[in-house]
Design a protein around this motif. Structure first.
Motif, short mmCIF file in Angstrom:
data_model
loop_
_atom_site.label_atom_id
_atom_site.label_comp_id
_atom_site.label_asym_id
_atom_site.label_seq_id
_atom_site.Cartn_x
_atom_site.Cartn_y
_atom_site.Cartn_z
N HIS A 243 -14.89 -14.25 -20.87
CA HIS A 243 -15.06 -13.66 -19.55
C HIS A 243 -15.21 -14.78 -18.52
O HIS A 243 -15.26 -15.97 -18.87
N ALA A 244 -15.24 -14.40 -17.28
CA ALA A 244 -15.36 -15.37 -16.19
C ALA A 244 -16.73 -15.28 -15.55
O ALA A 244 -17.20 -14.18 -15.23
N ASP A 245 -17.34 -16.41 -15.36
CA ASP A 245 -18.58 -16.51 -14.58
C ASP A 245 -18.20 -17.01 -13.19
O ASP A 245 -17.83 -18.18 -13.02
N LEU A 264 -7.59 -13.26 -11.29
CA LEU A 264 -8.03 -14.60 -11.67
C LEU A 264 -6.83 -15.48 -12.01
O LEU A 264 -5.80 -14.99 -12.49
N ARG A 265 -6.98 -16.78 -11.79
CA ARG A 265 -5.96 -17.77 -12.14
C ARG A 265 -6.64 -18.99 -12.76
O ARG A 265 -7.70 -19.42 -12.30
N VAL A 266 -6.02 -19.49 -13.84
CA VAL A 266 -6.54 -20.68 -14.51
C VAL A 266 -5.45 -21.75 -14.52
O VAL A 266 -4.26 -21.45 -14.46
N THR A 272 0.47 -17.15 -14.45
CA THR A 272 -0.10 -15.89 -14.94
C THR A 272 -1.31 -15.50 -14.09
O THR A 272 -2.19 -16.33 -13.86
N GLU A 273 -1.30 -14.27 -13.62
CA GLU A 273 -2.46 -13.75 -12.90
C GLU A 273 -3.21 -12.80 -13.83
O GLU A 273 -2.65 -11.82 -14.32
N LEU A 274 -4.46 -13.12 -14.08
CA LEU A 274 -5.28 -12.32 -14.99
C LEU A 274 -5.99 -11.22 -14.22
O LEU A 274 -6.43 -11.43 -13.09
N LYS A 275 -6.11 -10.06 -14.84
CA LYS A 275 -6.82 -8.93 -14.26
C LYS A 275 -8.12 -8.71 -15.01
O LYS A 275 -8.22 -8.98 -16.21
N PRO A 302 -5.27 -13.80 -22.79
CA PRO A 302 -4.32 -14.57 -23.61
C PRO A 302 -5.05 -15.48 -24.59
O PRO A 302 -6.17 -15.92 -24.32
N LYS A 303 -4.40 -15.80 -25.69
CA LYS A 303 -5.03 -16.64 -26.70
C LYS A 303 -5.17 -18.09 -26.25
O LYS A 303 -5.93 -18.85 -26.85
#
Length: 509
Positions: A243-245, A264-266, A272-275, A302-303
């Motif tokens: 998860h994201a803090d 979210l973006r890493v 890839t844009e994470l939901k 994603p892994k």
């Protein structure tokens, strides 16, 4: 007498030449006047479409141009945020040994995926053997003391034995039982088989196993290293529930609530844009930054996600309907953004310009035909005068006057009537069409657009300010007022801009 006839004939030729010259000049003057008017109208129409892209039906079909009403879309208000990816406490583990020992084997490497109960390393040490020996001794002691306790209890109940011996046997038994249970638990914590050890099967090695399933994220040992119970040997992370803090500043925290969606973006997944969804909000501020930690789950993570990675994104806090167009509807010219809008007046001007051009071509062909025909008649008439006698010339002159007057009068009347008829129809048609368009403008812009489907259509550029982007749509605000009834280009705006640039370049040259 003969001389007089020659003078009369000469005078007739001169008179006829003057008439021809006058008529030709008048006709040429009229044609020039009509051409000047057409040129002036064309210039006015060009000004009406200046700065617009004008496309024919064939061109619109070739680029698959799509036009529609101004779309409104639910766009989300957002709170900008950043933080890092984290694994919940239940999904990470630091592996240690419960006893000291030397590392004799390492079974896992950093990055390996491991399962719960899988062997990570093997230890050896005399203390491991001693612990098993102590357990076997306590097991045997417990069996003896249990029998002695039961015997003293039976004697005491029959009032044969003393109470003191019974109490001593009971105390020794309970102590041995507690020691046995303690050693048994220690061995079980080391994942050793106590039943097998009770039978005298002592092992000299201790397997270090993974307490959870996940990935090995850290290794702090090497072969031969002595480790104790405080040494962290392995770090295991289960990223399935990563998860994201996120850090949210004090001024924005009131907008955030559980259940809100996040984007979210890493760095390691740039495309890839994470939901995700907010599932917890801390109840205290971080001292240094005056921010609050907001925890957000990630949908189908994603892994390739790595714990502690930097993450940026937005928390979607509210929903409002605003003007929003597809990304393909926006073009950039310099540092400004534009959309293309159907222009009714420009479209009418573009089509009138084409009609005037066709009408001018018809007039040119008509004037040339009349001039050549008149010249041919004059040439034939001149040749006839050279061979005829005075009587024939007089007759010809009389016939010529009658015929010319009759043809000229009929021709002028017919031409004037035709021009008046055409002009009247044109004025009525234009007036009625403009009136109809004006009435329909506020009611059915799409109907007007469809009525021009087979004609040229003009599109003007409208500067806009872009806002939030969501789902392939961009929020826009027009710099100048823009009616909701306007039709905008939803697809193909890039081609319109390219066509407009080409037209401007050609006009400059």
């Amino acid at each position: 007498m003969k001389k007089n006839f020659k003078n009369i004939a000469f005078a007739s030729i001169v008179f006829g030449s003057l008439i021809f010259t006058s008529c030709h000049s008048a006709g040429h003057s009229d044609a020039h006047s009509h051409g000047a008017e057409a040129t002036e109208d064309a210039h006015n129409h060009n000004e009406a479409t200046e700065g617009m892209a004008v496309l024919s039906q064939v061109q619109r079909k070739a680029i698959d141009l799509e036009v529609g009403a101004m779309p409104y879309r639910t766009m989300k208000g957002v709170v900008k945020t950043s933080g890092q990816l984290e694994v919940s406490p239940n999904n990470k583990a630091e592996v240690t040994a419960y006893v000291g020992g030397n590392v004799v084997s390492i079974k896992a490497f950093q990055g390996d995926k491991v399962k719960k109960g899988q062997v990570l390393a093997v230890l050896e040490h005399p203390d491991i053997i001693q612990l098993q020996q102590d357990f076997i001794e306590k097991c045997n002691d417990l069996k003896y003391l249990e029998k002695d306790y039961n015997r003293q209890k039976e004697l005491y109940q029959q009032e044969v034995g003393s109470g003191k011996k019974y109490q001593k046997a009971e105390a020794d038994y309970q102590t041995a039982k507690a020691q046995y249970q303690g050693l048994k638990l220690r061995l079980e914590m080391l994942k050793l088989n106590t039943k097998s050890i009770e039978k005298g099967n002592i092992v000299h090695q201790l397997n270090i196993i993974s307490p959870i399933s996940g990935y090995v994220s850290g290794i702090n040992i090497s072969l031969g290293t002595y480790i104790d119970a405080r040494t962290k040997m392995f770090s295991i992370r289960n990223f399935e529930n990563i998860h994201a803090d996120l850090s949210v500043y004090e001024k924005d925290i009131s907008k955030v609530a559980k259940g809100q969606k996040v984007r979210l973006r890493v760095a390691n997944l740039p495309n890839t844009e994470l939901k995700g969804t907010v599932f917890a909000i801390a109840k205290e501020y971080t001292p240094n930054s005056r921010s609050v930690v907001v925890h957000a789950s990630i949908d189908n993570p994603p892994k390739k996600l790595i714990a502690d990675s930097y993450v940026s994104g937005e928390i979607l806090t509210e929903s409002d309907k605003v003007r929003a167009v597809p990304e393909a509807a926006i073009v950039n010219d310099g540092d400004k953004h534009f959309i293309f809008v159907f222009d009714e007046k420009g479209s009418l001007a573009a089509n009138h310009d084409e009609d005037d051009h066709n009408h001018a071509a018809d007039n040119h062909q008509h004037d040339d035909g009349e001039t050549h025909a008149h010249a041919a008649d004059t040439h034939q008439h001149g040749e006839g005068e050279d061979h005829d006698h005075d009587h024939d010339h007089a007759a010809d002159e009389h016939q010529h006057d009658d015929t010319d007057d009759h043809q000229h009068d009929n021709g002028e009347d017919h031409a004037h009537a035709t021009d008046s008829h055409q002009h009247g129809e044109g004025e009525d048609h234009d007036h009625n069409h403009d009136h109809a368009v004006g009435e329909a403008h506020d009611h059915d812009m799409e109907g007007i657009y469809q009525s021009l489907a087979k004609d040229k259509i003009a599109y003007r550029m409208v500067e806009v300010i872009t806002g939030e982007v969501d789902g392939g749509y961009v929020e826009i605000t027009a710099v100048d007022p823009l009616s909701d009834h306007e039709l905008i280009v939803l697809h193909g705006a890039y081609y319109l801009l390219s066509d407009l640039k080409k037209s401007e370049a050609a006009h400059q040259h």
